[in-house]
Design a protein around this motif. Structure first.
Motif, PDB file in Angstrom:
ATOM      1  N   LEU A 728       0.842  -1.189   0.000  1.00  0.00           N
ATOM      2  CA  LEU A 728       0.000   0.000   0.000  1.00  0.00           C
ATOM      3  C   LEU A 728       0.877   1.238   0.000  1.00  0.00           C
ATOM      4  O   LEU A 728       1.656   1.465   0.916  1.00  0.00           O
ATOM      5  CB  LEU A 728      -0.905  -0.013   1.250  1.00  0.00           C
ATOM      6  N   PHE A 729       0.794   1.987  -1.084  1.00  0.00           N
ATOM      7  CA  PHE A 729       1.496   3.267  -1.126  1.00  0.00           C
ATOM      8  C   PHE A 729       0.538   4.338  -0.657  1.00  0.00           C
ATOM      9  O   PHE A 729      -0.624   4.368  -1.072  1.00  0.00           O
ATOM     10  CB  PHE A 729       1.936   3.574  -2.571  1.00  0.00           C
ATOM     11  N   THR A 730       1.038   5.224   0.235  1.00  0.00           N
ATOM     12  CA  THR A 730       0.162   6.275   0.755  1.00  0.00           C
ATOM     13  C   THR A 730       0.966   7.552   0.985  1.00  0.00           C
ATOM     14  O   THR A 730       2.169   7.509   1.228  1.00  0.00           O
ATOM     15  CB  THR A 730      -0.522   5.836   2.056  1.00  0.00           C
ATOM     16  N   CYS A 731       0.248   8.634   0.881  1.00  0.00           N
ATOM     17  CA  CYS A 731       0.924   9.919   1.106  1.00  0.00           C
ATOM     18  C   CYS A 731       0.661  10.420   2.527  1.00  0.00           C
ATOM     19  O   CYS A 731       1.128  11.494   2.901  1.00  0.00           O
ATOM     20  CB  CYS A 731       0.478  10.928   0.073  1.00  0.00           C
ATOM     21  N   HIS A 732      -0.181   9.718   3.255  1.00  0.00           N
ATOM     22  CA  HIS A 732      -0.459  10.117   4.634  1.00  0.00           C
ATOM     23  C   HIS A 732       0.332   9.267   5.635  1.00  0.00           C
ATOM     24  O   HIS A 732       0.620   8.116   5.365  1.00  0.00           O
ATOM     25  CB  HIS A 732      -1.964   9.931   4.937  1.00  0.00           C
ATOM     26  N   GLY A 733       0.593   9.901   6.761  1.00  0.00           N
ATOM     27  CA  GLY A 733       1.342   9.163   7.783  1.00  0.00           C
ATOM     28  C   GLY A 733       0.444   8.372   8.709  1.00  0.00           C
ATOM     29  O   GLY A 733       0.916   7.495   9.447  1.00  0.00           O
ATOM     30  N   ARG A 734      -0.902   8.627   8.635  1.00  0.00           N
ATOM     31  CA  ARG A 734      -1.809   8.010   9.603  1.00  0.00           C
ATOM     32  C   ARG A 734      -1.833   6.489   9.461  1.00  0.00           C
ATOM     33  O   ARG A 734      -1.951   5.770  10.447  1.00  0.00           O
ATOM     34  CB  ARG A 734      -3.212   8.583   9.463  1.00  0.00           C
ATOM     35  N   GLY A 736       0.676   4.655   8.591  1.00  0.00           N
ATOM     36  CA  GLY A 736       1.904   4.146   9.218  1.00  0.00           C
ATOM     37  C   GLY A 736       1.788   4.150  10.728  1.00  0.00           C
ATOM     38  O   GLY A 736       2.211   3.204  11.409  1.00  0.00           O
ATOM     39  N   LYS A 737       1.220   5.272  11.197  1.00  0.00           N
ATOM     40  CA  LYS A 737       1.075   5.371  12.649  1.00  0.00           C
ATOM     41  C   LYS A 737       0.209   4.247  13.182  1.00  0.00           C
ATOM     42  O   LYS A 737       0.523   3.605  14.177  1.00  0.00           O
ATOM     43  CB  LYS A 737       0.426   6.705  13.016  1.00  0.00           C
ATOM     44  N   TYR A 738      -0.895   4.033  12.517  1.00  0.00           N
ATOM     45  CA  TYR A 738      -1.848   3.012  12.978  1.00  0.00           C
ATOM     46  C   TYR A 738      -1.232   1.625  12.952  1.00  0.00           C
ATOM     47  O   TYR A 738      -1.437   0.813  13.853  1.00  0.00           O
ATOM     48  CB  TYR A 738      -3.123   3.052  12.117  1.00  0.00           C
ATOM     49  N   ALA A 740       2.054   0.966  12.924  1.00  0.00           N
ATOM     50  CA  ALA A 740       3.464   0.954  13.304  1.00  0.00           C
ATOM     51  C   ALA A 740       3.805  -0.219  14.223  1.00  0.00           C
ATOM     52  O   ALA A 740       4.869  -0.820  14.118  1.00  0.00           O
ATOM     53  CB  ALA A 740       3.817   2.287  13.993  1.00  0.00           C
ATOM     54  N   LYS A 741       2.887  -0.527  15.047  1.00  0.00           N
ATOM     55  CA  LYS A 741       3.197  -1.598  16.004  1.00  0.00           C
ATOM     56  C   LYS A 741       2.519  -2.924  15.651  1.00  0.00           C
ATOM     57  O   LYS A 741       2.494  -3.865  16.426  1.00  0.00           O
ATOM     58  CB  LYS A 741       2.759  -1.158  17.411  1.00  0.00           C
ATOM     59  N   HIS A 742       1.935  -2.937  14.461  1.00  0.00           N
ATOM     60  CA  HIS A 742       1.261  -4.160  14.045  1.00  0.00           C
ATOM     61  C   HIS A 742       2.308  -5.205  13.654  1.00  0.00           C
ATOM     62  O   HIS A 742       3.194  -4.940  12.859  1.00  0.00           O
ATOM     63  CB  HIS A 742       0.361  -3.877  12.823  1.00  0.00           C
ATOM     64  N   PRO A 743       2.196  -6.366  14.251  1.00  0.00           N
ATOM     65  CA  PRO A 743       3.261  -7.345  14.033  1.00  0.00           C
ATOM     66  C   PRO A 743       3.331  -7.871  12.593  1.00  0.00           C
ATOM     67  O   PRO A 743       4.385  -8.294  12.145  1.00  0.00           O
ATOM     68  CB  PRO A 743       2.867  -8.483  14.988  1.00  0.00           C
ATOM     69  N   LYS A 744       2.223  -7.770  11.877  1.00  0.00           N
ATOM     70  CA  LYS A 744       2.231  -8.348  10.526  1.00  0.00           C
ATOM     71  C   LYS A 744       2.311  -7.283   9.441  1.00  0.00           C
ATOM     72  O   LYS A 744       2.055  -7.568   8.282  1.00  0.00           O
ATOM     73  CB  LYS A 744       0.995  -9.213  10.329  1.00  0.00           C
ATOM     74  N   ALA A 745       2.646  -6.079   9.898  1.00  0.00           N
ATOM     75  CA  ALA A 745       2.738  -5.011   8.905  1.00  0.00           C
ATOM     76  C   ALA A 745       4.121  -4.405   8.932  1.00  0.00           C
ATOM     77  O   ALA A 745       4.770  -4.353   9.974  1.00  0.00           O
ATOM     78  CB  ALA A 745       1.692  -3.939   9.196  1.00  0.00           C
ATOM     79  N   LYS A 746       4.608  -3.994   7.781  1.00  0.00           N
ATOM     80  CA  LYS A 746       5.889  -3.335   7.682  1.00  0.00           C
ATOM     81  C   LYS A 746       5.649  -1.938   7.118  1.00  0.00           C
ATOM     82  O   LYS A 746       5.036  -1.782   6.054  1.00  0.00           O
ATOM     83  CB  LYS A 746       6.812  -4.115   6.743  1.00  0.00           C
ATOM     84  N   VAL A 747       6.099  -0.960   7.911  1.00  0.00           N
ATOM     85  CA  VAL A 747       5.914   0.434   7.484  1.00  0.00           C
ATOM     86  C   VAL A 747       7.248   0.950   6.955  1.00  0.00           C
ATOM     87  O   VAL A 747       8.263   0.854   7.626  1.00  0.00           O
ATOM     88  CB  VAL A 747       5.414   1.299   8.646  1.00  0.00           C
TER      89      VAL A 747
END
Lengths: 750, 382
Positions: A728-734, A736-738, A740-747
């Motif tokens: 997912l490409f995004t121009c918002h930081g929200r 990533g913030k959401y 950021a600590k998700h174990p199965k997501a890479k920001v």
């Protein structure tokens, strides 16, 4: 298939690297931070560069769009996990073919993966063609999930579930095909009816042209025939004209010769006239001629006078001759007359005597003798018969009578002798003639006198005449010598006058003739008279010039009528059109009609196939699509909507729990974007569910989501990331913030 | 030696395929130039006889000026001219052959039965007998050589001209054929040369027995079935037979045909313009048919034609290209397009083996039009 890492010299990426996780990857970048370039890089590394970027970048090709900004050639490396293998894919330009150079090498062994090539790489790794990948799991440049109006949402959703093409729906395709069919056959405005209408018109015109042409050809021939007839008539007329011209020429030549001859004669006469000093006028010449005639007439008059004189002299001589009478020697007329008168008186006396007594005696004696004789005769008869007395008395008486008679006779005899002598002298028988002798003598003498007078008078006249003749002669000669000095006598003068008169007349005549000839010559010259060049053989036409002229007039009339008729027909023909053009147009129209009919048939076939395909799609795709999309939509809305259904017309309806279905048209912008995402994820599940799952690439997909629903969406994507890679490409930081600590997501921050 | 020109099928005032009505009319005007060149050829070859084997006119309702032009042309030829009216210009009281006054050096055969004409002998030359006949209706059932009695004197030239179709010996006679000529009839004719008209493409001379025969072809091309150079046959004949025969082209516009593979060509119009310009330097004079082959989603013939037609006197573009094979890959898509392809594949005439249901051209067109609609493209056929 999952992407492990990438390194790119591609567009704005100048050897940049990007490492991805196996599940949900949230790549945060500002605008123009390279998000879309990385998306394009993933696509082109898999499928190669698109030459036609219409669908992706509004017509800009990949090469144009992704040429490195530093001007170098694009190249890239992408390491993917494919099954158990980690494969290093490399692409660079091959000659002029962008990204044509391709290698796929097993990272661990360095072995080339033969089954992967530049062409089949994407399809092999993803399990679908680029078109399918792009329309289900990949949203490249412009693939913003956000929609800004309900119709657009409807169109996009319909495209997704019906054709896979975001630009078109079944309804649109069906409408387009129907429109294209209608365009060909609809009413009178359809292409085919129009073409057929024009064809009928062209064919009708062509037939008319054919009929007209037939008539036109006949008219053309009629006109030509009349023209030939006119030409023939004109030729005959020309022969007439040439004959006339020849006649004129002949006359011209003749007149010219005559003119030359007359001119010569005239010149000769002029030369002759020059021999005279000065010829007087005709009147004078005629006077002179009269004078000459007068002079000449005098001679016969003189001769006549002379002859008359001679005659008178002859008569005089005759009269003199006759006047010489011996009975009147040397006596004048009066003397002779007197002698005659004397003698006459004597004679007359003698005659008187002789005639009165003698005659009575003699007569008496005679009667006596007759009586005596009668008596004697009676007596003799009586003697015989009566008596002798009578005879004797008679005889006596006769005797007596005879004696008396003898005496008387003797006197008379003397007288008679005298008378006879006188009469004999005068040579007449009777005395009365003696007067005649005198008269005659007197007359002769008078005649002599008269003749002498005449002779004398004639000689007088003769002298006068001769004198006059001499005078006239001299005057005449003098007059004539004034213009003809060489003359010496009247004859010559007369000749000179005659010559002069003749010369003048001849000159006048010659002058008149010359003028006449000149006039004729001029007239003929004006008529074109000329010396004939050649004597062509000309046969006079059987018809006269006027007959030919009349026929020519009639023929010209017919010809003009035929010509007019032909021109009208030709004009009509022109209006109808050139037959070759009409035939060409007819052929063209027939070909066009055939082509359009073929297209119509093709469109009908396509439309039928489309309808059958649509039935298939609906039968196989919709129920599952509705279910999946509904599930995703429920998740994305936190359970606010229980399901999502798409009608056959591709209208989206949502259903809240315990509420009636609501059309997507009535939803908020964010909600319709969530519907769209739900449908796209469902389509990806349906279309890209075979074999190894390929990544789903989203570019700024959640931009219009509120925080809560964004979190719902990220939760869903993270869950999906357990099965397939999500980028997912995004121009918002929200986001990533959401996560950021998700174990199965890479920001990742770009 | 007898020198002759054999010509036929002028088809004056005939229609011309492909050309616009204006160009067609213009070409009719150019017939005069064709006749002028024909006249030059005849005069420059100093021929003794000209043989015109029919179809000089396209029908009997030709323009008067066209007939006048031919009459004038033939009248200027310093030799004998023989005409055997053919199928298009069959002899009738309303045909130009009957209506017009033809020059004295032109003999027109008017009867269906073959007649012999012997022109005045040229000093030092054997006599020439010209046999000929005429079609008197659009169709002729009997052979033009029917009842022909072969000459028995080979000390003079025997030439025949007629309009007909020589049937192939191994094929069954076509009952619908007009003026069919059997090869054995030619073989038995005993003449030196048989000048034939009726076929628009010339053939190589054929000898049957003593007789040579050939079709000289049409004098000017009129469609894309006639792609060869057009002209007349010049031949020299000795008393022993034909000694020389050669083709003399006339400066008529020529029809050309070319096939172009358009697979993968992005700038098709430019490529065509460049390639055709190089290949056809006389393109402004000639008429071209471009047959597009290979793979294509559907070329826009109208835009191609509009882009190229200025380059040629006449242009026709025929699309025989087929849909790119890779498009078929999409049939696996669970989409409307994929389903459409599947449905279309099911009616592919080649696979069905029944081209009568849908002919391949229509099928390709249906595919392309369907895809154009599905891909939201314009109707490329308009």
């Amino acid at each position: 298939m999952r992407i492990k890492r990438m390194k790119a010299r591609f567009g704005k990426l100048a050897g940049d690297s990007l490492s991805l996780g196996t599940g949900l990857n949230i790549i945060i970048g500002a605008n123009e931070g390279g998000k879309s370039t990385w998306s394009g890089f993933i696509r082109t590394m898999l499928y190669g560069m698109c030459e036609d970027g219409k669908e992706l970048y509004g017509g800009l090709s990949d090469r144009s769009r992704f040429t490195p900004w530093d001007g170098s050639r694009p190249e890239g490396e992408m390491v993917v996990q494919w099954g158990k293998d980690t494969i290093v894919l490399k692409r660079s330009d091959l000659d002029d073919e962008p990204f044509g150079e391709f290698t796929a090498v097993a990272e661990s062994t360095g072995r080339y993966i033969q089954e992967l090539s530049a062409i089949n790489c994407g399809e092999s790794l993803v399990g679908a063609s680029m078109e399918v990948f792009l329309r289900s799991a990949f949203i490249g440049h412009g693939g913003n999930l956000a929609v800004h109006s309900a119709p657009d949402l409807e169109r996009r959703m319909a495209a997704l579930v019906s054709s896979g093409d975001e630009d078109v729906t079944y309804a649109q395709v069906e409408e387009a095909l129907t429109s294209w069919i209608r365009r060909r056959r609809s009413g009178s405005n359809g292409l085919i009816p129009k073409l057929q209408e024009e064809l009928e018109e062209v064919q009708a015109n062509r037939e008319k042209v054919g009929t007209n042409r037939e008539s036109l050809n006949v008219l053309v021939k009629k006109e030509q025939s009349l023209q030939e007839k006119l030409q023939s008539l004109e030729e005959d007329l020309d022969i007439h004209r040439r004959l006339e011209k020849r006649d004129i020429n002949e006359r011209f030549v003749k007149v010219q010769l005559e003119l030359e001859e007359v001119q010569a004669q005239y010149d000769n006469l002029l030369r002759q006239r020059e021999k005279f000093t000065k010829i007087p006028g005709k009147a004078r010449l005629l006077d002179l001629e009269d004078n000459m005639n007068e002079v000449l007439d005098m001679e016969p008059q003189i001769r006549q006078i002379e002859q008359a004189i001679r005659q008178v002299e002859d008569r005089l001589d005759d009269a003199i001759s006759r006047g010489e009478d011996t009975r009147f020697p040397d006596m004048t007329t009066e003397e002779a007359m007197r002698q005659i008168s004397t003698d006459l008186e004597e004679v007359e006396e003698l005659e008187l005597k002789l005639s009165k007594k003698a005659n009575v005696y003699i007569k008496a004696i005679g009667f006596a003798m007759i009586g005596g004789f009668a008596v004697a005769s009676g007596g003799f008869a009586s003697a015989q018969h009566q008596s002798l007395f009578g005879l004797l008395g008679g005889a006596s008486f006769v005797g007596l009578s005879a004696v008396g008679m003898m005496l008387g006779l003797s006197t008379n005899r003397r007288r008679q002798e005298r008378l006879d002598e006188t009469l004999a002298f005068y040579q007449v028988k009777h005395a009365g003639d003696m007067r005649e002798v005198g008269n005659r003598y007197s007359a002769i003498q008078d005649e002599i006198t008269t003749l002498n007078g005449q002779v004398e008078q004639s000689y007088g006249s003769l002298d006068t005449m001769r004198k006059k003749q001499r005078d006239s002669h001299e005057t005449f000669l003098k007059d004539v010598k004034e213009f003809a000095p060489d003359i010496s006598n009247v004859k010559a003068a007369g000749d000179a006058i005659s010559r002069a008169l003749r010369l003048e007349e001849q000159l006048k005549k010659a002058e008149d003739l010359l003028e006449t000839k000149k006039s004729l010559h001029k007239e003929l010259l004006e008529k074109g008279g000329d010396e004939p060049q050649t004597m062509e053989e000309l046969v006079a036409p059987t018809r006269s010039f006027s007959e030919l002229e009349n026929e020519k007039v009639m023929t010209e009339k017919d010809w003009k009528e035929a010509k007019l008729e032909k021109e009208k027909l030709a004009e009509h023909q022109d209006l109808l059109g050139d037959v070759v053009s009409l035939e060409a147009r007819e052929k063209s129209l027939l070909a066009q009609i055939e082509r359009r009919k073929k297209e119509l048939r093709a469109l009908e076939i396509a439309k039928n196939a489309l309808n059958r395909a649509y039935d298939q799609v609906q039968n196989h795709f919709y129920p599952e699509l509705n279910r999946l999309a509904g599930d995703y939509f429920t998740r994305l809305t936190g359970g606010k909507y229980s399901s999502l259904s798409l009608t056959r017309e591709l209208e989206a309806f949502t259903l809240k729990r315990e509420e009636d279905p609501r059309s997507a048209l009535a939803l908020s912008q964010g909600t319709v974007d969530q519907i769209y995402l739900a449908v796209r994820l469902a389509v990806a599940d349906l279309c890209l569910s075979k074999g190894e799952l390929c990544p789903i690439v989203l570019d700024d997909a959640l931009v219009s989501f509120d925080q809560v629903r964004m979190e719902y969406a990220l939760d869903l994507l993270a869950e999906m990331g357990e099965h397939r890679q999500i980028i997912l490409f995004t121009c918002h930081g929200r986001e990533g913030k959401y996560m950021a600590k998700h174990p199965k997501a890479k920001v990742i921050a770009l | 030696m007898l020198k002759m020109i054999h010509a036929s099928d002028f088809h004056l005032d005939g229609a011309y395929e492909v050309l616009s009505p204006q160009k067609a009319a213009e070409r009719r005007q150019e017939q005069q130039a064709l006749l002028d060149h024909f006249q030059e050829v005849v005069i420059s070859h100093k021929v003794d006889v000209v043989l015109l084997a029919g179809d000089l006119f396209q029908g009997n309702n030709v323009y008067p000026e066209t007939v006048d032009a031919l009459v004038e042309c033939l009248g200027k030829l310093p030799c004998w001219v023989f005409i055997a009216p053919g199928e298009s210009d069959y002899y009738s009281p309303k045909s130009p052959y009957a209506l017009w006054k033809w020059p004295k050096n032109v003999h027109i055969f008017k009867d269906e039965l073959t007649k012999a004409v012997t022109p005045p002998a040229v000093e030092g030359q054997p006599r020439v007998t010209i046999y000929g006949n005429a079609q008197v209706s659009p169709k002729r059932k009997r052979s033009p050589l029917d009842k022909f009695v072969p000459p028995n004197n080979w000390s003079s030239y025997h030439i025949m001209l007629t309009h007909g179709l020589v049937e192939k010996p191994d094929t069954k006679p076509d009952p619908e054929a007009s003026a069919p000529i059997l090869q054995r009839e030619i073989n038995n004719s005993g003449i030196h040369y048989l000048a034939l008209g009726g076929q628009h493409n010339r053939i190589k001379p054929v000898r049957l027995g003593r007789t040579y025969y050939t079709y000289c072809g049409s004098a000017q091309g009129q469609n894309f079935d006639e792609l060869e150079a057009k002209g007349v046959i010049y031949l020299e004949i000795e008393i022993t037979g034909v000694s020389s025969m050669s083709f003399v082209p006339l400066n008529a516009r020529q029809y050309h045909g070319v096939k172009v593979d358009i697979s993968g060509q992005e700038t098709l119009l430019e490529n065509l313009r460049r390639g055709l310009a190089h290949r056809y330097p006389q393109r402004h004079r000639d008429i071209l048919q471009v047959i597009l082959e290979g793979e294509s989603m559907g070329p826009n013939l109208r835009s191609l034609t509009e882009g190229l037609e200025e380059e040629f006197y006449g242009l026709e573009i025929v699309d025989n290209s087929v849909l790119p094979k890779k498009v078929w890959n999409r049939k696996e898509e669970e989409t409307l397009l994929g389903m459409f392809l599947k449905e279309m594949e099911a009616v592919d005439p080649e696979k069905l083996g029944d081209e009568e249901v849908i002919d391949p051209e229509t099928y390709q067109l249906a595919l392309r039009l369907g895809l154009a609609a599905l891909e939201n493209r314009e109707d490329f056929t308009l």
